[in-house]
Design a protein around this motif. Structure first.
Motif, short mmCIF file in Angstrom:
data_model
loop_
_atom_site.label_atom_id
_atom_site.label_comp_id
_atom_site.label_asym_id
_atom_site.label_seq_id
_atom_site.Cartn_x
_atom_site.Cartn_y
_atom_site.Cartn_z
N ALA A 1 21.58 -28.49 24.45
CA ALA A 1 21.61 -27.36 24.76
C ALA A 1 22.47 -27.47 26.30
O ALA A 1 22.35 -26.42 26.50
CB ALA A 1 20.37 -26.69 25.12
N ILE B 1 15.07 -19.94 25.24
CA ILE B 1 15.45 -19.58 26.09
C ILE B 1 15.32 -18.13 26.49
O ILE B 1 14.99 -17.93 27.71
CB ILE B 1 16.63 -20.34 26.77
CG1 ILE B 1 16.93 -22.62 26.13
CG2 ILE B 1 17.41 -20.07 28.08
CD1 ILE B 1 18.23 -23.28 25.89
N ARG B 2 16.40 -17.70 26.03
CA ARG B 2 16.43 -16.06 26.19
C ARG B 2 14.92 -15.16 26.38
O ARG B 2 14.26 -14.52 27.36
CB ARG B 2 17.05 -15.50 25.07
CG ARG B 2 18.27 -15.90 25.28
CD ARG B 2 19.66 -14.97 24.83
NE ARG B 2 21.34 -15.40 24.56
CZ ARG B 2 21.77 -14.56 23.96
NH1 ARG B 2 22.38 -13.63 22.75
NH2 ARG B 2 23.03 -15.40 23.26
N GLU C 1 17.91 -21.28 21.75
CA GLU C 1 18.66 -20.17 22.68
C GLU C 1 18.28 -19.91 22.75
O GLU C 1 17.80 -18.46 23.86
CB GLU C 1 20.50 -20.54 22.58
CG GLU C 1 21.21 -19.03 22.98
CD GLU C 1 22.64 -19.30 23.09
OE1 GLU C 1 23.23 -18.68 23.85
OE2 GLU C 1 22.57 -20.04 21.94
N ARG D 1 25.84 -26.23 25.48
CA ARG D 1 26.15 -24.35 25.22
C ARG D 1 25.22 -23.86 25.23
O ARG D 1 25.47 -22.84 24.59
CB ARG D 1 25.74 -25.29 23.00
CG ARG D 1 26.39 -26.74 23.08
CD ARG D 1 26.71 -26.98 21.31
NE ARG D 1 27.17 -27.88 20.88
CZ ARG D 1 27.16 -28.17 19.20
NH1 ARG D 1 26.79 -27.59 18.75
NH2 ARG D 1 27.93 -29.71 19.04
N THR D 2 24.17 -23.79 25.34
CA THR D 2 23.21 -22.97 27.11
C THR D 2 23.52 -23.34 27.88
O THR D 2 23.93 -23.38 29.24
CB THR D 2 22.04 -23.00 25.98
OG1 THR D 2 21.73 -23.27 26.58
CG2 THR D 2 21.93 -23.75 24.88
N ASP D 3 22.56 -21.32 28.46
CA ASP D 3 22.78 -21.53 29.62
C ASP D 3 21.66 -21.82 30.52
O ASP D 3 20.71 -21.47 31.66
CB ASP D 3 22.83 -20.24 30.41
CG ASP D 3 22.18 -19.19 29.92
OD1 ASP D 3 21.31 -19.83 28.99
OD2 ASP D 3 22.04 -18.02 29.34
N VAL D 4 20.68 -23.03 29.98
CA VAL D 4 19.98 -23.59 30.21
C VAL D 4 20.23 -24.05 31.83
O VAL D 4 21.34 -24.67 32.09
CB VAL D 4 19.14 -24.16 29.63
CG1 VAL D 4 20.14 -25.88 29.27
CG2 VAL D 4 17.73 -25.36 29.46
N SER E 1 18.07 -29.67 32.24
CA SER E 1 18.26 -30.93 31.13
C SER E 1 17.40 -31.92 31.17
O SER E 1 18.01 -32.45 32.44
CB SER E 1 18.99 -30.57 29.66
OG SER E 1 19.30 -28.75 29.66
N VAL F 1 20.15 -25.73 17.79
CA VAL F 1 20.59 -25.40 19.24
C VAL F 1 20.93 -23.69 19.18
O VAL F 1 20.19 -23.12 20.62
CB VAL F 1 22.17 -25.75 19.34
CG1 VAL F 1 22.47 -25.26 20.64
CG2 VAL F 1 21.74 -27.56 19.47
N LYS F 2 20.97 -23.37 18.52
CA LYS F 2 20.63 -21.76 18.48
C LYS F 2 19.16 -21.15 18.50
O LYS F 2 19.60 -20.28 18.82
CB LYS F 2 21.52 -20.73 17.18
CG LYS F 2 22.62 -21.30 17.13
CD LYS F 2 23.87 -20.15 15.72
CE LYS F 2 25.16 -20.75 15.76
NZ LYS F 2 25.11 -20.25 14.55
N LEU G 1 18.68 -14.97 17.48
CA LEU G 1 19.86 -14.70 17.89
C LEU G 1 20.06 -13.79 16.69
O LEU G 1 21.12 -12.91 17.98
CB LEU G 1 21.05 -15.61 18.17
CG LEU G 1 20.32 -16.66 18.89
CD1 LEU G 1 21.60 -18.01 19.35
CD2 LEU G 1 19.95 -16.31 21.08
#
Length: 229
Positions: free
Chosen positions: A128, A101-102, A98, A131-134, A137, A94-95, A7
């Motif tokens: 995730a 995911i992007r 993410e 804390r993410t836009d997944v 999950s 987690v980052k 990221l």
């Protein structure tokens, strides 16, 4: 194997990528256990690709020991995995998820991305979800979820949890806390598997319980088919 930019754009980490025939209708991030992106993780990616998904498994231990592959049935390698776990920065993990995911969102024609993880990966799948836009999950026998319940308000997209009732890492008192905290949450589905221990859905090896694994995997497939369509 491919490389994905962090990221912060200050490095790149390896990931296993499995592509379907034709354009993927969605993507699934497969989150490793403490044993690295081993053959079992790659096999799971291959099966998701056979179902029409782009599947990517990021190497979350790349800062510690890149490309490590461990066998949970070998005691020395199990101990090595525990050492890696103690050194692992979950916030950074987690980052990296993410970032994956992007990346996957740009590669899948439908733009939707799911995440599925096991053990440590089950915990990270929960993180995730908060804390993410997944888009969806799934966590298999995630460890320490009872300590993450304060984040449940941030679960904006569907989350499925598979709990091994005889899990010696996630004991019955912890399972009770997870149920008390999440039962009734509109975005959360919890399935319990009596008589099986942690790791029951392992792709192969001594921990696998085929009947429970097949049931859990069929539920996961239906879950993603619904929410990543």
């Amino acid at each position: 194997m491919i490389e994905i930019q962090t990221l912060a754009r200050d490095g790149a980490f390896p990931a296993y990528r499995a592509d379907p025939q034709g354009s993927p209708h969605a993507a699934i991030i497969v989150i490793q256990e403490i044993f690295g992106v081993n053959r079992g993780v790659r096999n799971r990616c291959d099966r998701w690709a056979a179902l029409g998904y782009l599947a990517i498994a990021p190497d979350l231990f790349w800062r510690l020991e890149p490309s490590v592959e461990l066998d949970p049935d070998v005691p020395e390698q199990f101990q090595q995995a525990l050492v890696l776990l103690q050194r692992f920065d979950q916030e950074q993990g987690v980052k990296d998820i993410e970032a994956t995911i992007r990346f996957a969102r740009g590669e899948a024609s439908g733009g939707k991305v799911g995440a599925v993880g096991y053990c440590l990966g089950g915990r990270l799948a929960f993180m995730a979800a908060t804390r993410t836009d997944v888009n969806a999950s799934v966590g298999y026998y995630g460890v320490g979820l009872e300590g993450l319940l304060g984040e449940k308000h941030a679960i904006a997209h569907p989350l499925m949890l598979h709990i091994a009732c005889d899990d010696h890492f996630v004991t019955s008192d912890k399972q009770a806390l997870i149920h008390a905290g999440l039962d009734g949450h509109p975005k959360v589905t919890i399935d319990d598997y009596p008589g099986v221990d942690h790791g029951f859905a392992s792709d192969e090896g001594q921990r696998r319980d085929a009947e429970a694994a097949n049931l859990a995997d069929s539920r996961t497939e239906a879950f993603f088919a619904e929410h990543l369509a």
